[in-house]
Design an enzyme around this catalytic site. Structure first.
Site, mmCIF file in Angstrom:
data_model
loop_
_atom_site.group_PDB
_atom_site.id
_atom_site.type_symbol
_atom_site.label_atom_id
_atom_site.label_comp_id
_atom_site.label_asym_id
_atom_site.label_seq_id
_atom_site.Cartn_x
_atom_site.Cartn_y
_atom_site.Cartn_z
ATOM 1 N N CYS A 148 54.062 74.639 33.706
ATOM 2 C CA CYS A 148 53.467 73.767 34.711
ATOM 3 C C CYS A 148 53.827 72.322 34.387
ATOM 4 C CB CYS A 148 51.948 73.937 34.730
ATOM 5 S SG CYS A 148 51.071 72.690 35.712
ATOM 6 N N ASN A 188 43.156 69.112 48.139
ATOM 7 C CA ASN A 188 43.427 70.426 48.718
ATOM 8 C C ASN A 188 43.265 71.437 47.601
ATOM 9 O OD1 ASN A 188 44.188 69.343 51.259
ATOM 10 N ND2 ASN A 188 46.202 68.856 50.437
ATOM 11 N N HIS A 238 44.080 69.118 40.810
ATOM 12 C CA HIS A 238 44.462 67.745 41.120
ATOM 13 C C HIS A 238 43.998 67.369 42.519
ATOM 14 C CE1 HIS A 238 47.722 69.990 43.116
ATOM 15 N NE2 HIS A 238 47.908 68.907 43.866
ATOM 16 N N GLN A 296 44.589 63.902 45.545
ATOM 17 C CA GLN A 296 45.608 62.947 45.958
ATOM 18 C C GLN A 296 44.960 61.705 46.571
ATOM 19 O OE1 GLN A 296 49.312 64.760 47.686
ATOM 20 N NE2 GLN A 296 48.047 66.605 47.827
#
Length: 323
Positions: free
Chosen positions: A31, A129, A142, A144
């Site tokens: 990752c 999301n 995460h 944004q």
């Protein structure tokens, strides 16, 4: 190609970024957001990562010459930042310690503050999301932050409605919403000193929770230290409850609605709030937006809000007991 194209029917802009087709799906073995990848620091808690495939950028190319007098184009000027919540590949928001969550809120605040200072940034949006069901290709937890050169149409519509309500009633619409939800009671999920969470009367998603600031504050940069702690706590509790509904990672889109970055005072009639758009209507059943919802913006909720609110409230209480 990366540009903005004007939609004269809606008086809005469409962001076009063909490079985003090249976004990779998450590798099975490694990752890029985990320490050791060479792309992030070896030791971090919360980290800002510049989006590799931004739809908006600081130095965008000139738009293609495909427009006309009606069809306007603009440079896709803006910023797209990624906020890595934790070095732990599996630590979503409910898994973070309270202290770690408060650091995340501080990073949201600092990023918002930095981006809104650019006069070419008309609106800064913090969002997340979560889950493959909403198109996530990189599952490392995460969120944004986008800085747009225009005010998105939904936000623009909210602002106009709230201002109109204030002019007519001399009351902030969010105060009226909070009062009505507390009066009725069944849709309220939880509250703390600074925020209240409820699934609003009108939501079009079965578990579409809203978190609303109790005071007349319109941006995360206006919060006190205690208010920022309360924001982190209530987000964690709501998401933790969602995960317990079907005993699985609950997919959602989460968006912070804040004032535009134009220096005007919106405090009288607008209010900071967080909206969740979770697509599940069953453990493995998706609420799709079909023709009516997409073509007419005619929202339809397949479940009764008062019933889903009770389910989520009980799961939030269960999460908080075990936290």
């Amino acid at each position: 190609m990366a540009e903005l194209r004007y939609n004269p029917l809606l008086k809005d802009w469409t962001m076009v970024a063909s490079s985003r087709q090249k976004r990779p799906n998450m590798p099975k073995t490694d990752c890029p957001f985990c320490p050791g990848s060479g792309k992030v620091p070896e030791d971090y808690e919360v980290h800002i990562y510049h989006n590799d495939f931004p739809v908006l950028s600081e130095n965008p190319p000139e738009p293609d010459e495909v427009g006309g007098s009606l069809y306007k184009t603009r440079k896709s000027k803006g910023r797209c930042e990624v906020i890595l919540y934790s070095p732990d590949h599996h630590a979503t928001i409910p898994d973070l310690t309270r202290k770690h969550m408060h650091k995340l809120v501080n990073v949201w605040e600092k990023t918002y503050q930095a981006l809104e200072q650019d006069p070419e940034h008309a609106y800064v949006m913090i969002f997340e999301n979560r889950g493959e069901e909403v198109g996530v290709t990189m599952p490392h937890p995460h969120g944004q932050v986008y800085a747009y050169p225009f005010i998105p149409l939904k936000v623009k519509t909210e602002l106009a409605s709230c201002e109109e309500y204030f002019e007519e009633h001399q009351e902030n619409m969010f105060d009226a919403m909070i009062a009505e939800e507390k009066r009725f009671g069944e849709r309220v999920l939880l509250e703390n000193d600074s925020f209240i969470a409820f699934i609003p009367f009108f939501t079009d998603y079965p578990f579409g929770a809203h978190i609303v600031a109790k005071r007349n504050k319109t941006a995360i940069t206006e919060f006190t230290t205690e208010e920022k702690r309360d924001l982190g706590d209530i987000i964690q509790n709501v998401v933790g409850g969602m995960d317990k509904i079907y005993d699985r990672l609950f997919p959602y889109m989460m968006v912070m609605h804040q004032r535009p970055s134009d220096g005007k005072n919106y405090n009288d009639f607008y209010r900071f709030h967080v909206e969740f758009y979770p697509p599940l209507r069953g453990k493995d059943r998706i609420k799709y937006n079909a023709s009516s919802e997409t073509g007419g913006w005619a929202a339809a909720n397949p479940m009764r809000v008062e019933e889903t609110a009770q389910i989520l409230k009980e799961k939030i209480e269960e999460f908080m007991k075990n936290d």
